[in-house]
Scaffold this active site. Structure first.
Site, PDB file in Angstrom:
ATOM      1  CE  LYS A 170      45.789   3.879  33.623  1.00  0.00           C
ATOM      2  NZ  LYS A 170      47.116   4.443  33.681  1.00  0.00           N
TER       3      LYS A 170
ATOM      4  CG  ASP B 114      54.645   3.662  30.854  1.00  0.00           C
ATOM      5  OD1 ASP B 114      53.774   3.087  30.176  1.00  0.00           O
ATOM      6  OD2 ASP B 114      54.436   4.087  32.003  1.00  0.00           O
TER       7      ASP B 114
ATOM      8  NE  ARG C  65      54.716 -13.625  48.612  1.00  0.00           N
ATOM      9  CZ  ARG C  65      55.679 -14.462  49.040  1.00  0.00           C
ATOM     10  NH1 ARG C  65      56.762 -14.664  48.321  1.00  0.00           N
ATOM     11  NH2 ARG C  65      55.539 -15.090  50.184  1.00  0.00           N
TER      12      ARG C  65
ATOM     13  CE1 TYR D  39      49.210   7.689  35.434  1.00  0.00           C
ATOM     14  CE2 TYR D  39      50.741   6.749  37.019  1.00  0.00           C
ATOM     15  CZ  TYR D  39      49.452   7.051  36.635  1.00  0.00           C
ATOM     16  OH  TYR D  39      48.419   6.721  37.456  1.00  0.00           O
TER      17      TYR D  39
HETATM   18  C1  LIG Z   1      48.188   4.570  34.568  1.00  0.00           C
HETATM   19  C2  LIG Z   1      49.592   4.604  34.148  1.00  0.00           C
HETATM   20  C3  LIG Z   1      50.606   4.061  34.947  1.00  0.00           C
HETATM   21  C4  LIG Z   1      50.334   3.483  36.318  1.00  0.00           C
HETATM   22  O1  LIG Z   1      49.512   2.358  36.254  1.00  0.00           O
HETATM   23  P1  LIG Z   1      48.502   1.912  37.433  1.00  0.00           P
HETATM   24  O2  LIG Z   1      47.904   0.682  36.868  1.00  0.00           O
HETATM   25  O3  LIG Z   1      47.547   3.031  37.642  1.00  0.00           O
HETATM   26  O4  LIG Z   1      49.324   1.671  38.646  1.00  0.00           O
HETATM   27  C5  LIG Z   1      51.907   4.109  34.470  1.00  0.00           C
HETATM   28  N1  LIG Z   1      52.189   4.661  33.266  1.00  0.00           N
HETATM   29  C6  LIG Z   1      51.244   5.198  32.478  1.00  0.00           C
HETATM   30  C7  LIG Z   1      51.624   5.807  31.174  1.00  0.00           C
HETATM   31  C8  LIG Z   1      49.917   5.196  32.892  1.00  0.00           C
HETATM   32  O5  LIG Z   1      48.985   5.745  32.114  1.00  0.00           O
END
Ligand SMILES: *Cc1c(COP(=O)(O)O)cnc(C)c1O
Length: 410
Positions: A220, A195, A71, A123
């Site tokens: 993603k 982000d 961890r 998001y």
């Molecule tokens: C999918 C996404 C998240 C969250 O990510 P997870 O891996 O689903 O927890 C945050 N920001 C953006 C822009 C996203 O597309």
């Protein structure tokens, strides 16, 4: 805790003596393959092994070899963290078990009484965390349309600690000016968080433009194959890094060594995939833009997109996501989506296969009707994540589904 070797490590930093010709800094593709890996350990294996271990033997009481418990630290995770930091031109990387865990690690920097200014079109999960979870801890929030810099300036108050943005935004693909927002943030002693999930470090490196912290859902584009959930934070801010590393261990939302390996492996083909995503998306956006069966196309690569010039300045290409409005009502939109053959109806984005989502009922379902209307999410709106299939097949798929639900192309 093994946070050594976190600093930007480029594969050719060592070993160049005076007699050797000087080597220029490696390009993105080269770093994606080599950065963060070391062939001095692991029997000089070309591919770094996956350290499937929860714990590590101490040599004697008080003497351990860098790692004590997975961890707190794991060599496979450290390899991924170094690679991500390098690709984002940042000093430090931290990997998490999901994008939301990464988002949360940043928000958890705040103390109760703090205030966040956030772009309103973020998001859905970030929107939910900031508006539903953190108010309980007396962390206050103001949504703004961050394309309007004066609104951002007005929203900042003396308690403001974070300015939160995404660019391009989800699903409206608005482009926000990272450099201008960083200036506003810094003039007010606020940290700018970007982000960067929609762009990936291949298309945009926000730290270069003044951002303090960059967040990713590695689920993603970085993962790129829809086969794991992961997240990451990168920063060059020493204090923010130390606090988030402490939190990473304290809260424990760490990724498995296997998922870290998958993310690091996927990064090696990120550049190739992104080029194809961008190429395909541009062709599809042009096809949709000239079609009377489509009411409006949102794609920063189209010259009439309001963020086109800014996107050209801060991004290397325009990405693989397109949002468009079907020329019809909610029922027509539903029918269109169900006629598609290659575009799977699914949340998520950024993978090799094409996906389609209906933001109003899927990714942004947690927003109220009023909130959706305010930021511009409509019932006839769909968001496609263009995959790396043969683009003519994708265009034909869209054309057939539009023909079946609305009529032939005019
Ligand atoms: C999918 C996404 C998240 C969250 O990510 P997870 O891996 O689903 O927890 C945050 N920001 C953006 C822009 C996203 O597309």
């Amino acid at each position: 805790m093994a946070k050594d070797g976190q600093k930007k490590e480029r594969s050719d930093d060592e070993g160049s003596s005076k007699d050797e010709p000087e080597r220029k800094a490696p390009g993105f593709e080269t770093m994606a393959i080599h950065a963060g890996e070391s062939d001095e350990e692991h029997y000089r294996a070309v591919v770094p092994p996956i350290y499937h271990t929860s714990t590590y033997k101490l040599e004697e009481v008080g003497k351990f070899h860098g790692y004590d418990y997975s961890r707190s630290g794991n060599p496979t995770r450290a390899m991924l963290e170094r690679k991500l930091a390098c690709l984002e031109e940042a000093k430090y990387g931290l990997a998490f078990s999901s994008g939301m865990a990464a988002v949360n690690a940043v928000v958890a920097l705040l103390e109760s009484g703090a205030h966040v200014v956030s772009e309103e079109n973020v998001y859905g999960g970030t929107h939910r965390l900031l508006s539903k979870v953190y108010p309980k801890y007396k962390i206050d929030l103001t949504w703004v349309d961050a394309t309007d810099l004066s609104k951002v300036e007005k929203a900042i108050k003396k308690e403001t600690k974070l300015l939160w943005i995404e660019t391009p935004t989800n699903p409206l693909l608005k482009i926000l000016d990272i450099e201008a927002l960083a200036k506003i943030a810094h003039a007010n002693k606020v940290l700018l968080v970007v982000d960067n999930t929609f762009s990936s470090p291949y298309l945009q490196r926000p730290i270069e433009h003044g951002a303090d912290i960059v967040v990713h859902s590695t689920t993603k584009y970085i993962g790129g194959h829809s086969d794991f959930i992961g997240g990451a934070v990168v920063t060059s801010n020493d204090q923010a890094y130390l606090d988030m590393a402490y939190y990473q261990n304290a809260a424990g939302a760490v990724p498995s060594p296997n998922d870290c390996y998958m993310a690091a492996r996927s990064l090696k083909t990120l550049a190739l995939r992104m080029r194809q995503h961008c190429f395909n998306a541009k062709k599809i956006a042009e096809f949709l833009d000239g079609d009377s069966r489509v009411k409006k196309v949102y794609y920063p690569g189209l010259p009439d997109h309001p963020g086109h010039e800014l996107a050209k300045k801060q991004m290397d290409d325009f990405g693989g996501i397109i949002t468009f409005e079907v020329n019809g009502d909610h029922e027509t939109t539903k029918a269109f989506v169900s006629e598609l053959h290659y575009f799977a109806l699914a949340v998520s984005l950024g993978a090799v296969e094409s996906l389609i989502a209906h933001p109003a009922s899927m990714t942004h379902a947690s927003l109220t009707g009023g909130e959706k209307q305010k930021i511009g999410i409509k019932d006839n709106m769909v968001r496609i994540s263009v995959g790396i299939e043969e683009v003519e097949d994708l265009i034909q798929d869209l054309d057939i589904a539009l023909t079946k639900t609305i009529g032939t192309r005019k």
